[in-house]
Design a protein around this motif. Structure first.
Motif, PDB file in Angstrom:
ATOM      1  N   HIS A 191       7.910  -1.530 -18.621  1.00 47.68           N
ATOM      2  CA  HIS A 191       6.989  -2.290 -17.788  1.00 47.68           C
ATOM      3  C   HIS A 191       7.559  -2.267 -16.377  1.00 47.68           C
ATOM      4  N   LEU A 192       6.748  -1.868 -15.421  1.00 46.43           N
ATOM      5  CA  LEU A 192       7.187  -1.798 -14.031  1.00 46.43           C
ATOM      6  C   LEU A 192       6.395  -2.798 -13.207  1.00 46.43           C
ATOM      7  N   TYR A 193       7.130  -3.625 -12.483  1.00 47.35           N
ATOM      8  CA  TYR A 193       6.540  -4.627 -11.609  1.00 47.35           C
ATOM      9  C   TYR A 193       7.083  -4.429 -10.195  1.00 47.35           C
ATOM     10  N   VAL A 194       6.256  -4.724  -9.205  1.00 49.66           N
ATOM     11  CA  VAL A 194       6.694  -4.728  -7.817  1.00 49.66           C
ATOM     12  C   VAL A 194       6.489  -6.131  -7.287  1.00 49.66           C
ATOM     13  N   CYS A 195       7.562  -6.673  -6.704  1.00 51.65           N
ATOM     14  CA  CYS A 195       7.537  -8.042  -6.177  1.00 51.65           C
ATOM     15  C   CYS A 195       8.184  -8.055  -4.799  1.00 51.65           C
ATOM     16  N   SER A 196       7.619  -8.851  -3.896  1.00 54.56           N
ATOM     17  CA  SER A 196       8.305  -9.029  -2.613  1.00 54.56           C
ATOM     18  C   SER A 196       9.457 -10.003  -2.835  1.00 54.56           C
ATOM     19  N   VAL A 197      10.423  -9.916  -1.968  1.00 57.02           N
ATOM     20  CA  VAL A 197      11.661 -10.672  -2.132  1.00 57.02           C
ATOM     21  C   VAL A 197      11.426 -12.188  -2.182  1.00 57.02           C
ATOM     22  N   ASP A 198      10.315 -12.652  -1.652  1.00 59.56           N
ATOM     23  CA  ASP A 198      10.049 -14.090  -1.626  1.00 59.56           C
ATOM     24  C   ASP A 198       9.174 -14.570  -2.787  1.00 59.56           C
ATOM     25  N   GLU A 205       3.022  -7.357  -8.935  1.00 59.34           N
ATOM     26  CA  GLU A 205       2.084  -6.251  -9.115  1.00 59.34           C
ATOM     27  C   GLU A 205       2.544  -5.389 -10.290  1.00 59.34           C
ATOM     28  N   VAL A 206       1.605  -5.030 -11.155  1.00 60.80           N
ATOM     29  CA  VAL A 206       1.898  -4.285 -12.380  1.00 60.80           C
ATOM     30  C   VAL A 206       1.541  -2.812 -12.173  1.00 60.80           C
ATOM     31  N   PHE A 207       2.403  -1.944 -12.691  1.00 57.90           N
ATOM     32  CA  PHE A 207       2.162  -0.507 -12.640  1.00 57.90           C
ATOM     33  C   PHE A 207       2.289   0.061 -14.037  1.00 57.90           C
ATOM     34  N   LYS A 208       1.372   0.968 -14.384  1.00 59.16           N
ATOM     35  CA  LYS A 208       1.326   1.558 -15.732  1.00 59.16           C
ATOM     36  C   LYS A 208       1.576   3.056 -15.643  1.00 59.16           C
ATOM     37  N   GLU A 247       2.508   9.032  -6.865  1.00 58.40           N
ATOM     38  CA  GLU A 247       3.083  10.378  -6.871  1.00 58.40           C
ATOM     39  C   GLU A 247       3.995  10.597  -8.078  1.00 58.40           C
ATOM     40  N   LEU A 248       4.489   9.499  -8.662  1.00 59.65           N
ATOM     41  CA  LEU A 248       5.314   9.576  -9.874  1.00 59.65           C
ATOM     42  C   LEU A 248       4.486   9.380 -11.141  1.00 59.65           C
ATOM     43  N   GLY A 249       3.163   9.238 -10.977  1.00 54.87           N
ATOM     44  CA  GLY A 249       2.289   9.089 -12.135  1.00 54.87           C
ATOM     45  C   GLY A 249       1.963   7.657 -12.511  1.00 54.87           C
ATOM     46  N   TYR A 250       2.319   6.696 -11.671  1.00 56.61           N
ATOM     47  CA  TYR A 250       2.027   5.285 -11.950  1.00 56.61           C
ATOM     48  C   TYR A 250       0.656   4.909 -11.399  1.00 56.61           C
ATOM     49  N   THR A 251      -0.037   4.064 -12.134  1.00 59.20           N
ATOM     50  CA  THR A 251      -1.320   3.517 -11.716  1.00 59.20           C
ATOM     51  C   THR A 251      -1.132   2.030 -11.450  1.00 59.20           C
ATOM     52  N   HIS A 252      -1.619   1.577 -10.311  1.00 58.73           N
ATOM     53  CA  HIS A 252      -1.543   0.155  -9.970  1.00 58.73           C
ATOM     54  C   HIS A 252      -2.568  -0.607 -10.793  1.00 58.73           C
ATOM     55  N   ALA A 253      -2.121  -1.644 -11.501  1.00 56.60           N
ATOM     56  CA  ALA A 253      -3.008  -2.415 -12.373  1.00 56.60           C
ATOM     57  C   ALA A 253      -3.210  -3.840 -11.872  1.00 56.60           C
ATOM     58  N   GLY A 254      -2.945  -4.103 -10.603  1.00 52.90           N
ATOM     59  CA  GLY A 254      -3.136  -5.442 -10.045  1.00 52.90           C
ATOM     60  C   GLY A 254      -2.043  -6.400 -10.473  1.00 52.90           C
ATOM     61  N   ASP A 255      -2.310  -7.685 -10.275  1.00 54.75           N
ATOM     62  CA  ASP A 255      -1.282  -8.677 -10.616  1.00 54.75           C
ATOM     63  C   ASP A 255      -1.433  -9.230 -12.034  1.00 54.75           C
ATOM     64  N   GLN A 256      -2.509  -8.876 -12.710  1.00 52.56           N
ATOM     65  CA  GLN A 256      -2.795  -9.319 -14.079  1.00 52.56           C
ATOM     66  C   GLN A 256      -2.582 -10.830 -14.265  1.00 52.56           C
ATOM     67  N   PRO A 312       0.819  -1.229   0.000  1.00 48.28           N
ATOM     68  CA  PRO A 312       0.000   0.000   0.000  1.00 48.28           C
ATOM     69  C   PRO A 312       0.852   1.279   0.000  1.00 48.28           C
ATOM     70  N   GLN A 313       1.943   1.275   0.744  1.00 55.67           N
ATOM     71  CA  GLN A 313       2.828   2.444   0.764  1.00 55.67           C
ATOM     72  C   GLN A 313       3.504   2.635  -0.591  1.00 55.67           C
ATOM     73  N   VAL A 314       3.919   1.520  -1.208  1.00 58.32           N
ATOM     74  CA  VAL A 314       4.578   1.576  -2.517  1.00 58.32           C
ATOM     75  C   VAL A 314       3.589   2.094  -3.566  1.00 58.32           C
ATOM     76  N   ILE A 315       2.354   1.611  -3.534  1.00 60.16           N
ATOM     77  CA  ILE A 315       1.325   2.088  -4.472  1.00 60.16           C
ATOM     78  C   ILE A 315       1.159   3.597  -4.335  1.00 60.16           C
ATOM     79  N   GLU A 316       1.087   4.083  -3.112  1.00 60.06           N
ATOM     80  CA  GLU A 316       0.912   5.520  -2.860  1.00 60.06           C
ATOM     81  C   GLU A 316       2.104   6.318  -3.399  1.00 60.06           C
ATOM     82  N   LYS A 317       3.311   5.857  -3.135  1.00 57.63           N
ATOM     83  CA  LYS A 317       4.520   6.578  -3.588  1.00 57.63           C
ATOM     84  C   LYS A 317       4.644   6.552  -5.111  1.00 57.63           C
ATOM     85  N   LEU A 318       4.363   5.399  -5.728  1.00 53.10           N
ATOM     86  CA  LEU A 318       4.459   5.324  -7.185  1.00 53.10           C
ATOM     87  C   LEU A 318       3.388   6.181  -7.856  1.00 53.10           C
TER      88      LEU A 318
END
Length: 184
Positions: free
Chosen positions: A100-107, A89-92, A74-83, A66-72
């Motif tokens: 293509h920007l993805y956010v993944c936890s280390v595990d 998690e995909v960001f557009k 602010e840079l103009g990225y929209t969270h598009a879910g995991d598709q 949730p914090q990453v979604i909020e910060k991204l």
């Protein structure tokens, strides 16, 4: 509108394009991001690729999402879910540089496979060249059929991942996540 599969020879500007995208992300996310990784074919020197920069933002826990979604945002990225790919998690964003920007936890297994595949091709130029040649051939064969293109290269990708896993050190983390690794 049709979107043809276009594979181009390696562009030496791709690392700089990655950095142009990654720097503001690193600055905005600060300690929320363990790393911002250049993945995909544009991250392998000499490899032909679709001219799209792929990035994985690595976070320590999905609880930070949730914090990453909020910060991204602010840079103009929209969270598009995991598709459809759990843990990724995909960001557009509309940008000058296609990416293509993805956010993944280390595990996340998907993250580990991205890094393992990239690192293997970086250290095995013959396999990287074979992959590039295959993609060029498949782009001609499949034209605008992106799903067909992706499906047709899956066997090659899986064989590289199998070999890379067989060559792994005893530490199960991807090489890029080991403390002494050089991150992009």
């Amino acid at each position: 509108m049709p979107d043809p599969v276009i594979i181009t020879p390696y562009n030496p500007d791709w690392p700089a394009q990655f950095e142009a995208i990654a720097v503001p992300i690193r600055e905005k996310l600060g300690p929320l991001a363990l790393s911002v990784e250049h993945i995909g074919s544009t991250s392998v020197v000499g490899l032909s690729a679709k001219p799209i920069i792929d990035l994985d933002v690595v976070i320590s826990s999905r609880l930070l999402l949730p914090q990453v979604i909020e910060k991204l945002a602010e840079l103009g990225y929209t969270h598009a879910g995991d598709q459809g790919i759990s843990g990724r998690e995909v960001f557009k964003k509309t940008a000058d540089i296609r990416h293509h920007l993805y956010v993944c936890s280390v595990d996340t297994p998907n993250l580990h496979e991205h890094l393992l595949f990239r690192d293997y091709l970086r250290t095995h130029p013959a396999e990287a060249a074979a992959y590039g040649a295959l993609k060029m051939k498949l782009a001609e064969q499949y034209g605008e059929d992106r799903d067909g293109f992706t499906d047709a290269k899956t066997e090659f990708v899986q064989s590289i991942l199998a070999q890379a896993k067989a060559d792994l050190p005893l530490d199960p983390r991807p090489l890029a996540l080991l403390p002494e690794a050089n991150h992009d």
